[in-house]
Design a protein around this motif. Structure first.
Motif, mmCIF file in Angstrom:
data_model
loop_
_atom_site.group_PDB
_atom_site.id
_atom_site.type_symbol
_atom_site.label_atom_id
_atom_site.label_comp_id
_atom_site.label_asym_id
_atom_site.label_seq_id
_atom_site.Cartn_x
_atom_site.Cartn_y
_atom_site.Cartn_z
ATOM 1 N N ASN A 155 29.230 -49.974 24.673
ATOM 2 C CA ASN A 155 29.718 -49.482 23.875
ATOM 3 C C ASN A 155 29.680 -49.578 22.828
ATOM 4 O O ASN A 155 30.186 -50.752 22.099
ATOM 5 N N SER A 156 29.325 -48.815 22.334
ATOM 6 C CA SER A 156 29.450 -48.408 20.338
ATOM 7 C C SER A 156 30.964 -48.646 20.102
ATOM 8 O O SER A 156 30.397 -49.490 18.999
ATOM 9 N N ASP A 157 32.153 -48.269 20.833
ATOM 10 C CA ASP A 157 32.918 -47.815 19.578
ATOM 11 C C ASP A 157 33.507 -49.812 19.997
ATOM 12 O O ASP A 157 34.533 -50.532 18.473
ATOM 13 N N LYS A 158 32.856 -50.742 20.423
ATOM 14 C CA LYS A 158 33.278 -52.054 21.154
ATOM 15 C C LYS A 158 32.057 -52.901 19.728
ATOM 16 O O LYS A 158 32.168 -54.126 20.194
ATOM 17 N N HIS B 202 24.106 -57.550 24.798
ATOM 18 C CA HIS B 202 24.924 -57.927 25.022
ATOM 19 C C HIS B 202 24.981 -59.415 26.523
ATOM 20 O O HIS B 202 25.375 -60.634 25.958
ATOM 21 N N GLN C 64 38.178 -50.539 34.270
ATOM 22 C CA GLN C 64 39.131 -50.876 32.561
ATOM 23 C C GLN C 64 40.778 -49.395 32.091
ATOM 24 O O GLN C 64 41.497 -49.399 31.750
ATOM 25 N N GLU D 265 44.195 -49.101 31.647
ATOM 26 C CA GLU D 265 44.163 -49.427 30.672
ATOM 27 C C GLU D 265 45.567 -47.695 30.764
ATOM 28 O O GLU D 265 47.208 -47.592 29.791
ATOM 29 N N LYS E 249 33.573 -49.851 35.005
ATOM 30 C CA LYS E 249 34.065 -49.582 33.244
ATOM 31 C C LYS E 249 35.462 -48.857 34.860
ATOM 32 O O LYS E 249 36.540 -48.288 33.607
ATOM 33 N N ILE F 140 28.870 -53.456 21.981
ATOM 34 C CA ILE F 140 28.294 -53.948 22.521
ATOM 35 C C ILE F 140 27.586 -53.249 22.766
ATOM 36 O O ILE F 140 26.715 -51.792 23.038
#
Ligand code: NDP
Ligand code: AKG
Ligand code: MG
Length: 736
Positions: free
Chosen positions: A329-332, A338, A587, A591, A584, A334
């Motif tokens: 997850n590039s936004d976070k 990880h 999540q 949300e 995923k 990760i």
């Protein structure tokens, strides 16, 4: 009353169960079929390990052990949804959640010293990794895409990324000094008890495993991976990715290979951050921050260290200077390194191949990658697929044939049963396997840090697997290929057995072959491109790999597979799909109250389970349930009622409504059982008349956060409320 056991598991499948189970249990009750549930979730399994520390209300029985016994009973009829196979970080997170809920579960001991810690570690080990499937899978596996699903995929093709002939994506694998090349194998001539021992350079003998009972005809393998060769290979791979300007990605199975692969993962982390570990490795170790659990755990623990900020800066420098690391997850932020369970080879390699040989880079854009799969036993199938896509372009889901699988799996066959026989070697010497008579049957020279393991494959499962392959080839009228490599020690033994057992069956007119895995891949892909089907008959690991690889290319997901385990004792285990628990998806639900899990796998498993029940108990109404459910599922596919991916379309809950509608209509219309027709006519009418209202009620909740009261142990009442938001649908179902 006939009985079906439905499993409560984790994550997206558990959420879907809260909506689906009331519907199917309501339908089944009209045919005298009762559903019982068993909690085999990660949290449930942890709770079951510590009864003496918990209150009466908190305690849970060991449902997994119970189902394991049931799997040996001819009356077994179990529907098994995907569950979490926990890595250490996931196990710790689940423990923390339970502790916060007031459960007196001990902390996970990283380095158990006291008797109490050792006892806790032993209990947690029973829960860790792939702990459910090996217990329940007392049979071999038969996985395929049902005809209706294949037809749907051809009519509604999923998106495929383009492949370019000059893609720089490739697989890096060792090919020497690894599990494949060091393998030795023998067939036990009689029932025996083996012992595994380590002999140090000075002759000191340490017993690694005192008693390893084996049966006549059982195949025993031993092998090891050289730590030195692994480290040299990984250093080269890091340099190669940097030089070629591609992403670096590692693909392991730290969940199912719960002992060996976290160690391999640790080697990859240390190789990628070699300068950091050279300088600070001792500090990290002293703080109990292990590379085996991934960067995520290390970063989270750096706060406790005086020089934590300095170490973090060194990691950041290495990230900036090394090749780009593939991202989960590039936004976070990760990365691939990880958490050991974030990138799991069976799903991660097909996903990469499906999108044109790309993974996501740190900037969120798609890039070519060097896919590092250290052991060369099976890595070749992915390189062969990549070669094929580079030469011929992406596969076309509207025209390609199918590759169903018959997999050897029963009684913990092959690598997936090796955990209690896997050792990280403490000192240079010899590891040998000795029989009861004292003869050394297998032996390897090893060095400190090498990973040595033994595997067992019993004869009865092999025989059953050959029979299942012939039966499937006959029923599907499709060529079948045994993916076995005569130059590999274990496979050579299996080839001899296949050749011995095939003549026990009528194989007249069948096209049965034996090909090494890479050649079998190319052969199957060539046929696939011509629209032809080819059954892959494989060992346990390739069963796992192929039942994600081909479905993900053909259907976009392995969730739509029919996945049956005819239990050797006569019962049936019906797995739902061939994929995982889709973290995923949870999540997204939390949300924005939208669950995109597709329960098609559950629908198919359910129909197969009803059919099995009808055949084994003589309950003719169960057969009507099966037939009408199959017809309803076909309508469901034709009408395209699977969950969408975006808000404003029906999600998992809406898809369950449509299944209920079509199923009730089929039951009301059928003429083979008048009682059932009469019982379902009112429901069919109510659901059809209220379609718009129900869909509106289901859509109305979307778009804001949903509270299910926990991740590993969601609150059942809260989850019911979230997963059953349409009062109109609920009253119709509850009236059954
Ligand atoms: N039989 C079992 O019990 C299995 C358990 N696992 C466990 O599951 C967890 C996650 O595994 P992982 O390998 O990441 O794979 P998953 O299969 O859970 O996830 C990969 C992706 O597959 C798609 N997908 C999977 N199932 C469905 C479904 N029913 N409907 C729609 N899409 C679906 C989703 O893709 P998209 O984003 O395209 O929607 C999802 O994000 C791990 O804990 C693993 O150990 C894994 C395999 C089998
Ligand atoms: O048991 C597991 O961890 C995963 C199982 C799996 O991936 C499979 O059987 O395809
Ligand atoms: Mg799998």
């Amino acid at each position: 009353m006939s009985k079906i056991i439905y499993t409560h598991t984790d994550e997206a499948p558990l959420l879907a169960t809260h909506s689906l189970l009331p519907i199917i249990a309501g339908f089944a009750s009209k045919a005298g079929v009762e559903f019982e549930t068993r909690d085999i979730s990660l949290a449930g399994r942890i709770i079951a390990q510590f009864p003496e520390r918990l209150t009466e209300d908190q305690r849970l029985g060991d449902a997994l052990a119970e189902l394991g016994d049931l799997a040996d009973d001819p009356a077994a009829n179990i529907i098994k949804l995907p569950n979490i196979s926990a890595s250490t970080p996931q196990l710790k997170a689940a423990i923390a959640e339970l502790q916060a809920l007031g459960y007196d579960i001990p902390d996970y001991p990283d380095d158990p010293q006291t008797d109490e810690e050792k006892d806790a570690a032993a209990r947690f080990d029973k829960v860790k990794g792939s702990a459910v499937n090996p217990v329940l899978r007392q049979g071999n596996s038969d996985r395929r895409a049902p005809g209706a699903v294949k037809a749907y995929a051809k009519a509604h093709p999923h998106r495929m990324g383009a492949w370019s002939a000059d893609s720089k994506t490739s697989v890096a694998t060792m090919g020497h000094d690894d599990f494949r090349s060091n393998e030795q194998s023998f067939v036990s001539p009689a029932d025996d008890t083996l012992r595994i021992e380590h002999v140090a350079a000075d002759g000191a003998v340490t017993v690694l495993k005192e008693k390893l009972p084996v049966l006549e005809g059982e195949v025993i393998d031993a092998t090891f991976m050289s730590a030195k060769a692994l480290d040299a290979f990984l250093a080269d791979a890091v340099a190669q990715a940097k030089e070629q300007g591609v992403l670096f990605s590692a693909h392991l199975k730290a969940t199912m290979m719960k002992v060996s692969d976290p160690i391999l993962f640790g080697h990859v982390v240390r190789a990628f951050f070699a300068p950091v570990f050279e300088q600070y490795g001792a500090d990290l170790e002293a703080a109990g921050l292990s590379a085996n659990n991934g960067l995520g755990g290390i970063f989270a623990g750096l706060d406790q260290l005086d020089n934590g900020a300095e170490i973090r800066a060194a990691f950041d420098r290495a990230l900036a200077e090394g090749p780009e690391l593939a991202m989960v997850n590039s936004d976070k932020g990760i990365t691939n390194l990880h958490v050991p369970s974030d990138v799991i080879v069976d799903a991660s390699m097909p996903a990469m191949i499906r999108i044109g040989g790309h993974m996501w880079g740190p900037d969120g854009s798609e890039k070519d990658t060097l896919a590092v799969i250290p052991d060369s036993s099976y890595a070749g199938i992915y390189q062969a697929t990549i070669d094929d896509c580079k030469a011929n372009g992406a596969l076309d889901p509207t025209t390609i044939g199918s590759v169903p699988n018959v997999g050897l799996m029963a009684q913990k066959a092959e690598e997936y049963g090796s955990h209690d026989k896997t050792f990280e070697i403490a000192a240079a010497g010899t590891v040998r396997v000795v029989n009861a008579a004292g003869d050394v049957v297998l032996s390897h020279e090893v060095e400190q840090g090498d990973i040595w393991r033994a595997c067992q494959t019993k004869d009865a499962p092999i025989r059953d697997w050959v029979k299942l392959a012939v039966t499937r080839a006959r029923l599907s009228n499709t060529p079948a290929v045994f993916w076995l490599d005569e130059t590999r020690a274990h496979d050579a033994q299996l080839i001899a057995k296949v050749n011995a057992y095939l003549p026990e069956h009528d194989t007249d007119g069948l096209d049965l072959r034996i090909l090494a895995p890479a050649a079998a891949t190319t052969f199957s892909l060539e046929r696939m491109r011509q629209g032809l089907d080819t059954i892959s008959v494989t060992g346990n690991v390739l069963r796992d790999y192929n039942t994600d690889l081909f479905p993900i290319l053909e259907l976009g997901t392995s969730a739509k597979m029919l996945s049956i385990v005819p239990l050797m004792a006569g019962g049936g285990l019906f797995e739902t799909g061939a994929g995982g628990s889709a973290p995923k998806h949870v999540q997204q639900l939390v949300e924005e109250d939208y669950l995109r899990w597709d329960s098609l796998g559950e629908f198919f498993a359910l129909a197969a389970s009803f059919e099995h029940l009808a055949q084994t108990t003589g309950n003719a109404q169960a057969q009507v349930l099966a037939d009408t459910l199959d017809a309803a599922t076909a309508t469901f596919l034709e009408q395209d009622r699977s969950p969408g991916r975006k808000l404003g379309t029906i999600d998992n809950r809406g898809s369950h409504f449509y299944l209920a509608l079509y199923w009730a209509q089929e039951l009301a219309q059928q003429t083979s059982d008048a009682d059932l027709a009469a019982a379902f006519a009112p429901l069919a009418e109510t659901l059809a008349a209220n379609e718009q209202k129900i869909v509106e009620e289901l859509l109305a909740v979307q778009g804001k956060p949903a509270d299910i009261g926990g991740y590993y142990r969601p609150d059942p009442a809260k989850t019911d409320a979230v997963m059953r938001p349409s009062q109109t649908l609920n009253s119709a179902i509850d009236a059954l």
